[in-house]
Design a protein around this motif. Structure first.
Motif, PDB file in Angstrom:
ATOM      1  N   ALA A   1       1.112  -0.799   0.079  1.00  0.00           N
ATOM      2  CA  ALA A   1       0.254   0.456  -0.090  1.00  0.00           C
ATOM      3  C   ALA A   1       1.090   1.483  -0.333  1.00  0.00           C
ATOM      4  O   ALA A   1       0.345   2.529   0.409  1.00  0.00           O
ATOM      5  CB  ALA A   1      -0.951   0.278   1.252  1.00  0.00           C
ATOM      6  N   ILE A   2       2.193   1.256   0.492  1.00  0.00           N
ATOM      7  CA  ILE A   2       3.157   2.577  -0.103  1.00  0.00           C
ATOM      8  C   ILE A   2       2.690   2.993  -1.037  1.00  0.00           C
ATOM      9  O   ILE A   2       2.388   3.001  -2.738  1.00  0.00           O
ATOM     10  CB  ILE A   2       4.486   1.968  -0.264  1.00  0.00           C
ATOM     11  CG1 ILE A   2       4.885   2.030   1.580  1.00  0.00           C
ATOM     12  CG2 ILE A   2       5.558   2.902  -0.721  1.00  0.00           C
ATOM     13  CD1 ILE A   2       6.048   0.834   0.817  1.00  0.00           C
ATOM     14  N   ASP A   3       2.231   4.287  -1.141  1.00  0.00           N
ATOM     15  CA  ASP A   3       2.188   5.261  -2.240  1.00  0.00           C
ATOM     16  C   ASP A   3       2.295   6.796  -1.409  1.00  0.00           C
ATOM     17  O   ASP A   3       3.113   7.166  -0.701  1.00  0.00           O
ATOM     18  CB  ASP A   3       0.751   5.323  -2.312  1.00  0.00           C
ATOM     19  CG  ASP A   3      -0.453   5.872  -1.213  1.00  0.00           C
ATOM     20  OD1 ASP A   3       0.183   6.462   0.332  1.00  0.00           O
ATOM     21  OD2 ASP A   3      -1.681   5.669  -1.051  1.00  0.00           O
ATOM     22  N   ALA A   4       2.201   8.032  -2.225  1.00  0.00           N
ATOM     23  CA  ALA A   4       2.482   9.468  -2.435  1.00  0.00           C
ATOM     24  C   ALA A   4       2.523   9.954  -0.917  1.00  0.00           C
ATOM     25  O   ALA A   4       2.890  10.638  -0.062  1.00  0.00           O
ATOM     26  CB  ALA A   4       1.859  10.259  -3.253  1.00  0.00           C
ATOM     27  N   ASP A   5       1.232   9.260   0.120  1.00  0.00           N
ATOM     28  CA  ASP A   5       1.048  10.058   1.132  1.00  0.00           C
ATOM     29  C   ASP A   5       1.495   8.758   2.237  1.00  0.00           C
ATOM     30  O   ASP A   5       0.986   8.925   4.029  1.00  0.00           O
ATOM     31  CB  ASP A   5      -0.934   9.472   1.722  1.00  0.00           C
ATOM     32  CG  ASP A   5      -1.384  10.602   0.552  1.00  0.00           C
ATOM     33  OD1 ASP A   5      -0.979  11.908   0.190  1.00  0.00           O
ATOM     34  OD2 ASP A   5      -2.403   9.758   0.112  1.00  0.00           O
ATOM     35  N   THR A   6       2.210   8.095   1.778  1.00  0.00           N
ATOM     36  CA  THR A   6       2.751   6.665   2.594  1.00  0.00           C
ATOM     37  C   THR A   6       3.819   8.128   3.587  1.00  0.00           C
ATOM     38  O   THR A   6       4.545   9.096   3.210  1.00  0.00           O
ATOM     39  CB  THR A   6       4.037   5.967   2.363  1.00  0.00           C
ATOM     40  OG1 THR A   6       2.813   4.964   2.307  1.00  0.00           O
ATOM     41  CG2 THR A   6       4.739   5.114   3.534  1.00  0.00           C
ATOM     42  N   LYS A   7       3.802   7.886   5.016  1.00  0.00           N
ATOM     43  CA  LYS A   7       5.051   8.428   6.015  1.00  0.00           C
ATOM     44  C   LYS A   7       6.024   6.943   6.223  1.00  0.00           C
ATOM     45  O   LYS A   7       5.954   6.590   7.422  1.00  0.00           O
ATOM     46  CB  LYS A   7       4.318   8.947   7.629  1.00  0.00           C
ATOM     47  CG  LYS A   7       3.611   9.840   7.065  1.00  0.00           C
ATOM     48  CD  LYS A   7       2.881  10.328   8.246  1.00  0.00           C
ATOM     49  CE  LYS A   7       1.585  11.785   8.350  1.00  0.00           C
ATOM     50  NZ  LYS A   7       0.957  12.091   9.850  1.00  0.00           N
TER      51      LYS A   7
ATOM     52  N   ASP B   1       5.419   6.414  -7.918  1.00  0.00           N
ATOM     53  CA  ASP B   1       4.349   5.163  -7.618  1.00  0.00           C
ATOM     54  C   ASP B   1       5.607   3.723  -8.004  1.00  0.00           C
ATOM     55  O   ASP B   1       6.691   4.223  -8.826  1.00  0.00           O
ATOM     56  CB  ASP B   1       3.303   5.183  -8.544  1.00  0.00           C
ATOM     57  CG  ASP B   1       3.552   4.732 -10.401  1.00  0.00           C
ATOM     58  OD1 ASP B   1       4.290   4.079 -11.107  1.00  0.00           O
ATOM     59  OD2 ASP B   1       3.130   5.874 -10.790  1.00  0.00           O
ATOM     60  N   TRP B   2       4.839   2.498  -8.294  1.00  0.00           N
ATOM     61  CA  TRP B   2       5.690   1.505  -8.228  1.00  0.00           C
ATOM     62  C   TRP B   2       5.445   1.517  -9.551  1.00  0.00           C
ATOM     63  O   TRP B   2       7.354   0.765  -9.846  1.00  0.00           O
ATOM     64  CB  TRP B   2       4.314  -0.072  -7.687  1.00  0.00           C
ATOM     65  CG  TRP B   2       4.209  -0.049  -6.247  1.00  0.00           C
ATOM     66  CD1 TRP B   2       3.338   0.392  -5.766  1.00  0.00           C
ATOM     67  CD2 TRP B   2       5.027  -0.449  -5.533  1.00  0.00           C
ATOM     68  NE1 TRP B   2       3.758   0.118  -4.221  1.00  0.00           N
ATOM     69  CE2 TRP B   2       4.671  -0.756  -3.845  1.00  0.00           C
ATOM     70  CE3 TRP B   2       6.197  -1.501  -5.593  1.00  0.00           C
ATOM     71  CZ2 TRP B   2       4.526  -1.488  -2.848  1.00  0.00           C
ATOM     72  CZ3 TRP B   2       6.686  -1.720  -4.375  1.00  0.00           C
ATOM     73  CH2 TRP B   2       6.039  -2.126  -3.295  1.00  0.00           C
TER      74      TRP B   2
END
Length: 810
Positions: free
Chosen positions: A528-534, A584-585
């Motif tokens: 689920a890693i995306d631009a909003d990941t911390k 993105d991936w």
């Protein structure tokens, strides 16, 4: 393609290279950080119209870029920065560096070239997507620069920076965390460049109010910039001497805060020069005239609210020095203000090499405090250049131990106040009085040296291993006589015996299973890693879970396991996560042409080269190395390539062996040599010369050598062609990967496989420690005194016989 953190670091440090020669690091940091600031706020203003920093026309980084190669570039830079400063009330903050200083930057064309190269380097950095949430790339870059500036500035000028690892400890042990409210306050009375203050504030997810004060004007300016760069534009950073001119004053009293963190200058001799008002700071005693350590500690204590908490870095002397300081220490302890002491390793800080400690203050429940919690963490560090550095495992262990008040032998204990107050200690807090962190002495056994056998006492000290491997002791040792044992096998066979034992295999399998289960539990979060990941939150979650899962495992230190993950995170995984967040991936997995930027001194090693010569295309695979593609999809083709390469290597060996045999003096190939060298061309030339009428044996030897050389060339070409075909096939495969394929390659084949391998290495390292100790004991007591006497008599007899044969009488 987003720049990786490591690439950004290379670019920034390359910019520093442009300034070397005319000034030292303590000066050129002002130029680099000013450019970093202007670039950052300019990019943020483009991306966010509501940015708190106003970037006026004529005051942006684009304006600086437009001045590139202009003969008035230095003066134009100064004017552009002045406009930005005026628009944001940042005069004497961001305009301290003079970009038109000929002594530092050179005259005429030298200055133009230097500044033009600098602005070009910064133009390649894009901070529009940077976040200020404790893990933004810019924050990491700033920390990187500050660390290097402190290192290069040397002892006298490194005090503006507290190592990030130490800052994190203070932030966590002082009690800032998820429950901290936005309206709570944190204060650093000697904030330097603000790194410690920011690390503390970053522990509060909802944010908090930030206050600081700094004496040095240039360092104060750094701190102001640092706050803005990290999204703390409204932080209150005051200028002036905290002891003589505190700015956090309300009438005749100091303002108070919920939390205080501080790394003041050690043992300042002139701390009270110009001191007029003490603001009730010295009610527990006045510090000695020539040492200001307790002046800062008492200032921190007075600046705490009634339930406030503080953490201060001070030299160990504050724990045991006598006279006035002893009286202050006694009264602070009697009032219960000192909650804990944490002893740190030596040589952590840039301003000094002496060991320091963290004094933890806590006014809450001070009256009922019955002891001081002490930690001796002096042995937990790694060498990093000429300094020591705390590892992730050292930080986590200190914080876990302190916050849970967990007692660990030779590491931590709760020391009762009655013991501290005992006349033999007399309120002396020197840590070795209460914690003996020394390793037990390795005693030699005289009886074992005389009569043989390994003392059971030494084997009993390895009880942790015998508890984990109940059958192993009986497998390795047999009774000799009461209290002594012998090895059942040769010392050289011990390691393999342990590795082959069913109990070790069980532990290794358990560690592998735990690691696999742990990774499976977090796979969805990684997908689920995306631009909003911390990223900080992500690694904290999975890291803490790994630590918890390994706590019950015997023998294995869960912090050693945790360090394996964190070392991989810092080295590789963080960059991977950042790339996925930024691109993105699918985009992050695409090959790109390598960078070869002479201006930035940045040349990348390619992962894959297609073609040769000038037409060769060199590719970099940031997220998925080619080896992972080959291993998953082209195993059979790689096996065939390996076979062809093996044939080529064998043909090379055949050439070398034949040449070694015959290319010697008077050898059959001797006349084909030139300067003691022989090549395919020399062999061909000699063969042509002697083919008619030459020595038949030499001709045959030359023909055979030529045949071997031809076979080698053909085999090498076949290997090169096979590898080129595989490389091209691999490159094409990148374009056919789906997002699911990419996730499997990165998460399973790269991250998980590496974690499993690293943790398996920790398990194997356990056996190496055990083997080393058993071998040491086995060799120590292998020969008895009688054995040595017998050997000595044998050697003496041999010497006597030789002397007699030479006619020498003894």
């Amino acid at each position: 393609m987003a720049l990786k953190k490591s690439d950004l670091y290379s670019s920034l440090w390359a910019s520093c290279d442009q300034l070397r020669g005319g000034m030292d690091a303590s000066q050129y940091k002002d130029y680099i950080l000013t450019l970093l600031f202007v670039k950052y706020v300019s990019d943020k203003a483009k991306a966010d119209s509501a940015s708190l920093i106003d970037v006026p026309e004529g005051g942006s980084f684009d304006d600086m870029l437009a001045a590139k190669n202009d003969k008035e570039i230095g003066d134009k830079f100064n004017k552009i920065i002045a406009k930005l400063a005026d628009a944001n009330d940042l005069r004497n903050v961001i305009d301290l560096a003079d970009f038109n200083d000929e002594e530092k930057l050179g005259k005429g064309k030298e200055m133009v070239d230097r500044l033009s190269k600098l602005v070009t380097i910064f133009n390649d950095l894009d901070f529009r997507g940077s976040r200020a949430e404790g893990d933004d790339l810019l924050g990491d870059a700033y920390e990187y620069l500050m660390r290097h500036f402190a290192t290069e500035s040397g002892k006298s000028k490194g005090q503006f920076y507290t190592p990030a690892e130490v800052s994190r400890i203070l932030a966590k042990v002082v009690g800032i965390g998820a429950q901290t409210r936005q309206d709570q306050t944190v204060y650093d009375p000697a904030c330097g460049s603000g790194s410690l203050l920011l690390k503390a504030a970053a522990e509060a997810p909802r944010g908090m109010s930030v206050y600081g004060q700094e004496k040095d004007n240039a360092t104060w300016a750094l701190s102001k910039m640092n706050m803005i760069l990290h999204g703390n534009e409204i932080a209150e950073i005051y200028k002036g001497d905290t002891i003589t001119s505190p700015q956090t004053v309300a009438g005749s009293h100091l303002k108070t805060f919920d939390f205080v963190v501080m790394n003041p200058p050690f043992s300042v001799k002139s701390w009270n020069n110009g001191l007029e008002h003490d603001y009730n700071r010295f009610e527990y005693g006045r510090p000695p005239e020539k040492n200001g350590d307790y002046a800062f500690l008492l200032h921190a204590l007075t600046s705490l609210k009634s339930a406030g908490k503080g953490a201060i870095i001070l030299p160990h002397g504050v724990l045991f020095r006598g006279n006035a300081e002893a009286g202050i220490r006694k009264r602070l302890l009697q009032h219960g203000f000192i909650k804990g002491i944490i002893g740190l390793p030596a040589n952590l800080f840039y301003g000094t090499g002496i060991p320091a400690c963290i004094v933890v203050l806590d006014k809450e429940n001070a009256v009922g405090r019955t002891g001081v919690f002490m930690i001796d963490a002096s042995k937990g560090f790694i060498k990093d250049g000429n300094k020591n550095r705390l590892r992730s495992q050292d930080i986590h262990k200190i914080v876990d131990t302190f916050n849970n008040q967990r007692e660990i032998e030779r590491y931590s204990r709760m020391v009762p106040m009655s013991e501290i107050a005992d006349p033999k200690n007399d309120y002396n807090l020197n840590i070795p009085r209460y914690i003996d962190s020394s390793e037990p002495e390795d005693l030699q056994d005289l009886h074992a040296h005389l009569h043989g056998g390994i003392p059971d006492r030494d084997l009993d000290l390895l009880d942790d291993y015998w508890q984990a491997f109940p059958q192993l002791r009986a497998q390795l040792f047999k009774p000799n006589r009461p209290g002594y044992s012998d090895l059942t096998l040769d010392v050289s066979q011990v390691q393999q015996a342990i590795l082959d034992s069913a109990e070790f295999q069980k532990l290794a399998e358990e560690a592998r299973s735990i690691t696999t289960d742990w990774f499976d539990a977090h796979r969805d979060a990684l997908v689920a890693i995306d631009a909003d990941t911390k990223p900080n939150d992500l690694i904290a979650t999975i890291g803490d879970d790994l630590l918890d899962r390994f706590k019950p495992v015997p023998l294995l230190d869960e912090y050693d396991v945790y360090e394996q993950l964190m070392a991989y995170w810092h080295d590789t995984m963080h960059d991977d996560v950042y790339l996925i967040m930024a691109d993105d991936w699918t985009a992050a997995a695409k090959p790109r042409l390598t960078i070869n930027d002479k201006e930035r001194k940045l040349t990348e090693e390619p992962d894959l080269i297609i073609g040769s010569g000038k037409n060769a295309q060199k590719y970099k695979m940031d997220l998925i190395p080619p080896a992972l593609i080959v291993a998953r999809y082209f195993g059979e083709q790689q096996a065939k390539v390996d076979e062809i390469v093996a044939v080529a290597e064998e043909s090379t060996r055949a050439v070398e062996e034949y040449v070694e045999e015959h290319a010697v003096e008077d050898g059959l190939l001797a006349d084909a040599m030139d300067d003691d060298k022989i090549t395919k061309a020399l062999v061909a030339a000699r063969l042509k010369a002697v083919k008619r009428g030459g020595d038949p044996e030499e001709v045959r030897a030359l023909q055979h050598a030529a045949k071997l050389y031809n076979a080698e060339a053909a085999a090498k070409k076949a290997a090169k062609d096979a590898q080129a075909e595989l490389d091209l096939t691999t490159l094409k495969k990148y374009g056919a990967l789906t997002e699911i394929d990419i996730e499997a390659l990165v998460i399973d084949d790269k991250w998980q496989a590496t974690a499993v391998h690293r943790i398996a290495g920790e398990v194997e390292a356990l056996t190496l420690d055990l083997v080393a100790r058993i071998q040491q004991l086995g060799e120590r007591y292998a020969a008895t005194i009688d054995d040595l006497d017998t050997e000595l008599a044998r050697i003496e007899g041999k010497v006597s016989a030789h002397l007699a044969a030479m006619g020498v009488e003894r």
